[in-house]
Design a protein around this motif. Structure first.
Motif, PDB file in Angstrom:
ATOM      1  N   TRP A  98       0.822  -1.206   0.000  1.00 27.16           N
ATOM      2  CA  TRP A  98       0.000   0.000   0.000  1.00 27.16           C
ATOM      3  C   TRP A  98       0.862   1.266   0.000  1.00 27.16           C
ATOM      4  N   VAL A  99       1.812   1.318   0.936  1.00 26.35           N
ATOM      5  CA  VAL A  99       2.667   2.504   1.048  1.00 26.35           C
ATOM      6  C   VAL A  99       3.498   2.688  -0.220  1.00 26.35           C
ATOM      7  N   GLU A 100       4.044   1.588  -0.722  1.00 29.48           N
ATOM      8  CA  GLU A 100       4.938   1.677  -1.882  1.00 29.48           C
ATOM      9  C   GLU A 100       4.176   2.030  -3.161  1.00 29.48           C
ATOM     10  N   CYS A 101       3.045   1.362  -3.375  1.00 26.93           N
ATOM     11  CA  CYS A 101       2.316   1.537  -4.643  1.00 26.93           C
ATOM     12  C   CYS A 101       1.500   2.816  -4.691  1.00 26.93           C
ATOM     13  N   MET A 102       0.874   3.169  -3.587  1.00 28.62           N
ATOM     14  CA  MET A 102      -0.036   4.297  -3.588  1.00 28.62           C
ATOM     15  C   MET A 102       0.662   5.641  -3.370  1.00 28.62           C
ATOM     16  N   ILE A 103       1.820   5.630  -2.716  1.00 28.44           N
ATOM     17  CA  ILE A 103       2.447   6.891  -2.345  1.00 28.44           C
ATOM     18  C   ILE A 103       3.888   6.990  -2.814  1.00 28.44           C
ATOM     19  N   VAL A 104       4.746   6.073  -2.349  1.00 32.13           N
ATOM     20  CA  VAL A 104       6.185   6.248  -2.544  1.00 32.13           C
ATOM     21  C   VAL A 104       6.567   6.221  -4.019  1.00 32.13           C
ATOM     22  N   ARG A 105       6.154   5.181  -4.744  1.00 30.71           N
ATOM     23  CA  ARG A 105       6.583   5.055  -6.140  1.00 30.71           C
ATOM     24  C   ARG A 105       6.007   6.158  -7.031  1.00 30.71           C
ATOM     25  N   PRO A 106       4.680   6.372  -7.024  1.00 22.68           N
ATOM     26  CA  PRO A 106       4.175   7.440  -7.900  1.00 22.68           C
ATOM     27  C   PRO A 106       4.687   8.826  -7.521  1.00 22.68           C
ATOM     28  N   CYS A 107       4.844   9.088  -6.218  1.00 25.45           N
ATOM     29  CA  CYS A 107       5.407  10.381  -5.806  1.00 25.45           C
ATOM     30  C   CYS A 107       6.845  10.518  -6.286  1.00 25.45           C
ATOM     31  N   SER A 108       7.623   9.450  -6.122  1.00 24.91           N
ATOM     32  CA  SER A 108       9.017   9.490  -6.558  1.00 24.91           C
ATOM     33  C   SER A 108       9.107   9.734  -8.060  1.00 24.91           C
ATOM     34  N   GLN A 109       8.260   9.050  -8.813  1.00 27.79           N
ATOM     35  CA  GLN A 109       8.276   9.226 -10.258  1.00 27.79           C
ATOM     36  C   GLN A 109       7.870  10.641 -10.653  1.00 27.79           C
ATOM     37  N   ALA A 110       6.880  11.188  -9.958  1.00 31.18           N
ATOM     38  CA  ALA A 110       6.455  12.560 -10.240  1.00 31.18           C
ATOM     39  C   ALA A 110       7.567  13.555  -9.949  1.00 31.18           C
ATOM     40  N   ILE A 111       8.270  13.354  -8.841  1.00 34.42           N
ATOM     41  CA  ILE A 111       9.354  14.267  -8.466  1.00 34.42           C
ATOM     42  C   ILE A 111      10.490  14.208  -9.473  1.00 34.42           C
ATOM     43  N   VAL A 112      10.883  13.009  -9.879  1.00 33.86           N
ATOM     44  CA  VAL A 112      11.984  12.879 -10.835  1.00 33.86           C
ATOM     45  C   VAL A 112      11.580  13.456 -12.188  1.00 33.86           C
ATOM     46  N   ALA A 113      10.326  13.243 -12.592  1.00 32.91           N
ATOM     47  CA  ALA A 113       9.849  13.825 -13.854  1.00 32.91           C
ATOM     48  C   ALA A 113       9.843  15.347 -13.787  1.00 32.91           C
ATOM     49  N   LEU A 114       9.473  15.908 -12.633  1.00 35.22           N
ATOM     50  CA  LEU A 114       9.522  17.365 -12.469  1.00 35.22           C
ATOM     51  C   LEU A 114      10.955  17.877 -12.525  1.00 35.22           C
ATOM     52  N   THR A 115      11.875  17.124 -11.934  1.00 37.16           N
ATOM     53  CA  THR A 115      13.292  17.510 -11.996  1.00 37.16           C
ATOM     54  C   THR A 115      13.773  17.523 -13.438  1.00 37.16           C
ATOM     55  N   PHE A 116      13.386  16.508 -14.198  1.00 34.84           N
ATOM     56  CA  PHE A 116      13.711  16.457 -15.627  1.00 34.84           C
ATOM     57  C   PHE A 116      13.203  17.716 -16.340  1.00 34.84           C
ATOM     58  N   SER A 117      11.953  18.075 -16.067  1.00 36.47           N
ATOM     59  CA  SER A 117      11.359  19.232 -16.731  1.00 36.47           C
ATOM     60  C   SER A 117      12.086  20.526 -16.380  1.00 36.47           C
ATOM     61  N   ILE A 118      12.428  20.676 -15.115  1.00 36.05           N
ATOM     62  CA  ILE A 118      13.093  21.908 -14.667  1.00 36.05           C
ATOM     63  C   ILE A 118      14.433  22.083 -15.361  1.00 36.05           C
ATOM     64  N   TYR A 119      15.203  20.996 -15.462  1.00 38.26           N
ATOM     65  CA  TYR A 119      16.528  21.094 -16.094  1.00 38.26           C
ATOM     66  C   TYR A 119      16.425  21.315 -17.600  1.00 38.26           C
ATOM     67  N   ILE A 120      15.368  20.787 -18.209  1.00 36.38           N
ATOM     68  CA  ILE A 120      15.172  21.033 -19.644  1.00 36.38           C
ATOM     69  C   ILE A 120      14.763  22.476 -19.902  1.00 36.38           C
ATOM     70  N   LEU A 121      13.869  23.005 -19.066  1.00 40.57           N
ATOM     71  CA  LEU A 121      13.290  24.317 -19.321  1.00 40.57           C
ATOM     72  C   LEU A 121      14.121  25.483 -18.780  1.00 40.57           C
ATOM     73  N   THR A 122      14.978  25.242 -17.802  1.00 37.22           N
ATOM     74  CA  THR A 122      15.738  26.339 -17.198  1.00 37.22           C
ATOM     75  C   THR A 122      16.555  27.137 -18.220  1.00 37.22           C
ATOM     76  N   PRO A 123      17.278  26.492 -19.158  1.00 38.83           N
ATOM     77  CA  PRO A 123      18.025  27.294 -20.139  1.00 38.83           C
ATOM     78  C   PRO A 123      17.132  28.162 -21.026  1.00 38.83           C
ATOM     79  N   MET A 124      15.846  27.802 -21.147  1.00 33.25           N
ATOM     80  CA  MET A 124      14.935  28.589 -21.976  1.00 33.25           C
ATOM     81  C   MET A 124      14.387  29.817 -21.242  1.00 33.25           C
ATOM     82  N   PHE A 125      14.574  29.857 -19.916  1.00 33.67           N
ATOM     83  CA  PHE A 125      14.111  30.987 -19.115  1.00 33.67           C
ATOM     84  C   PHE A 125      15.274  31.505 -18.268  1.00 33.67           C
ATOM     85  N   PRO A 126      16.291  32.095 -18.919  1.00 31.74           N
ATOM     86  CA  PRO A 126      17.504  32.494 -18.196  1.00 31.74           C
ATOM     87  C   PRO A 126      17.272  33.581 -17.155  1.00 31.74           C
ATOM     88  N   GLU A 127      16.239  34.382 -17.320  1.00 27.27           N
ATOM     89  CA  GLU A 127      16.012  35.517 -16.418  1.00 27.27           C
ATOM     90  C   GLU A 127      15.003  35.223 -15.311  1.00 27.27           C
TER      91      GLU A 127
END
Length: 494
Positions: A121-150
């Motif tokens: 329950w803890v792993e499937c409902m919270i830990v794994r999907p949250c972890s995946q969401a966080i890593v995907a957000l990190t991916f997005s931030i690093y991709i988009l940061t050079p496009m918004f230098p200011e």
């Protein structure tokens, strides 16, 4: 979570002929997960799952709680050794209980369905999907940061790109296991290239005498704060047990599982330690404390116009990590469903692609839901202690099964010294942080206890009304037809 005795699989005759001729189909037309992963694939799954965003952001957390550079390096080394011992123990469990699901399967086999479900329950409902969401957000931030230098990238853009990343990798994992392992292999090599660039720069800095920050000055003496430093370090090593989740798809697991674990953990530990050494040849403890992305700060100081390469490699690293979490998490859903603790549709395999499509789609949808929340980081912190507690409980299975089930075949037999040391260390890193941070522990315990009523209502309660059974049956059949899936042939029980 319906009773399996009453469920009948829907027929999909229009696909039977095609499925029987598929070159990836096993002999006899059985539909099951296939052992397509080699030793190299196993190594890249572990390395790719471990090395995500952690090494690029965790140095700050470790240093904050240790106070000095030298103590921080010791924490990184000890965290690596701790992970190696845990992985060594998991090698015995994985070769003894050859079921997908890793610690969930081991706890189920040893302590029964209730504790196994709480872990699931803890792993499937919270830990794994949250972890995946966080890593995907990190991916997005690093991709988009050079496009918004200011300025910082817009929140909506970050979330949309993160959702696109998850959807793309969901398609890959639904289409073919070979595709997902190819993605894992490619992006694992990319992230290692990034780290080797950093380590090579660090060696050059050491050779030119940049060693002024390597001291024990200001070392933290409060044991509770040091335990929190291990949380940050172990977060970066999280993923060393992910290959055990897909052991049914690993070729010759008795031979390849321990080899993949040994190669991966040694590689990651050496890489992490030398990467941190490289950081501290250039950045002062004050600079590391004030940085949210240490690798980017390091690149900006040394690489000049070429500093953009590090954000690009970090984005590639996190992209591969999202794939690794998706690949292994879907198998955890699948394993839970096979034990009757998740909806039965999650046990089923796509008839032509031979992938656990329902389970892959389930973890993906949960991850997309968490993208809408601003509190996913807090959720991960709340259940962090529960994750290590459950892994420690899985290691307890080794001495317990030695006592209760000495007849089980054990191709790998670890010295009991290692699981005992690991259990003692697990108690330390779960109990002491509870004292240091009781509020987070309380929320974590509350999240865990939410699984108790779910267990008794949906699993323990067998005599459900006929209307509920009919609804669950109709839902399963409907989803079968939509996704063209059938029940997988179960492997031989151990």
């Amino acid at each position: 979570m319906e009773e399996k005795a009453e469920t009948k699989y829907a027929e999909v005759p229009q696909h039977e002929e095609h499925a029987s001729k598929d070159k990836d189909q096993p002999e006899g037309g059985a539909v099951r997960l296939q052992a397509k992963m080699s030793l190299i694939n196993g190594v890249t799954v572990i390395v790719g799952s471990i090395i995500g965003s952690g090494i690029f952001i965790s140095p700050t957390g470790v240093l904050v709680h240790t106070g000095s550079v030298n103590m921080a390096l010791i924490v990184w080394i000890v965290s690596g050794i701790f992970s190696m011992i845990g992985a060594y123990c998991y090698a015995e469990l994985g070769c003894m209980i050859k079921k997908s699901g890793a610690d969930y399967a081991y706890i189920m086999e040893t302590f029964g369905p209730f504790l196994a479900f709480i872990r699931l329950w803890v792993e499937c409902m919270i830990v794994r999907p949250c972890s995946q969401a966080i890593v995907a957000l990190t991916f997005s931030i690093y991709i988009l940061t050079p496009m918004f230098p200011e300025c910082t990238p817009p929140t909506e853009s970050v979330r949309l790109l993160a959702a696109a990343c998850i959807c793309l990798l969901t398609f890959v994992n639904c289409w073919d296991v070979k595709w997902s392992t190819l993605v894992q292999d490619t992006f694992t090599y990319a992230k290692l290239v990034a780290l080797f660039i950093i380590m090579g720069t660090g060696v050059y800095q050491l050779c030119t005498g940049h060693t002024e920050y390597f001291t024990f000055e200001n070392t933290e003496t409060d044991i509770t704060k040091l335990s929190l430093a291990f949380y940050s370090g172990l977060f970066a090593y999280n993923g060393w047990n992910y290959l055990n989740f897909i052991i049914e798809e690993l070729q010759d697991p008795v031979r390849n599982l321990p080899r993949a674990i040994a190669i991966s953990l040694v590689t990651v530990t050496v890489t992490y330690v030398f990467t941190n050494v490289a950081f501290y040849t250039t950045l002062s403890p004050l600079e590391v404390r004030g940085s949210t992305a240490v690798a980017v700060t390091f690149a900006e100081r040394l690489y000049g116009p070429m500093a953009w390469i590090i954000p690009v490699f970090v984005a590639m690293s996190t992209f591969g990590a999202v794939n690794g979490v998706l690949l292994t998490s879907s198998r955890l859903f699948y394993a839970g469903a096979c034990e009757g603790q998740m909806p039965e549709i999650l046990t089923m395999i796509q008839v032509t692609r031979l992938t656990p499509t329902p389970a892959v789609l389930c973890i993906a949808m949960l991850s997309l839901i968490y993208l809408a929340s601003d509190n996913v980081y807090s959720l991960i912190n709340y259940v962090g202690f529960a994750t290590w507690l459950s892994i420690g409980l899985a290691v307890v299975c080794i001495p317990y099964l030695r006592w209760k089930r000495p007849d089980l075949e054990r191709p790998i037999r670890v010295n009991l010294f290692f699981p005992i040391i690991y259990i003692i260390a697990t108690i330390f890193i779960t109990v002491v942080p509870c004292i240091a941070s009781p509020v987070d522990t309380g929320y974590g315990a509350l999240i865990i206890f939410t699984g108790v009523p779910v267990y008794f209502v949906f699993i323990y309660w067998k005599n459900k009304p006929q209307c509920i059974r009919r609804f669950l049956f109709a839902f399963t059949v409907f989803m079968q037809k939509i996704m063209v899936v059938v029940g997988a042939e179960k492997p031989a029980q151990v």
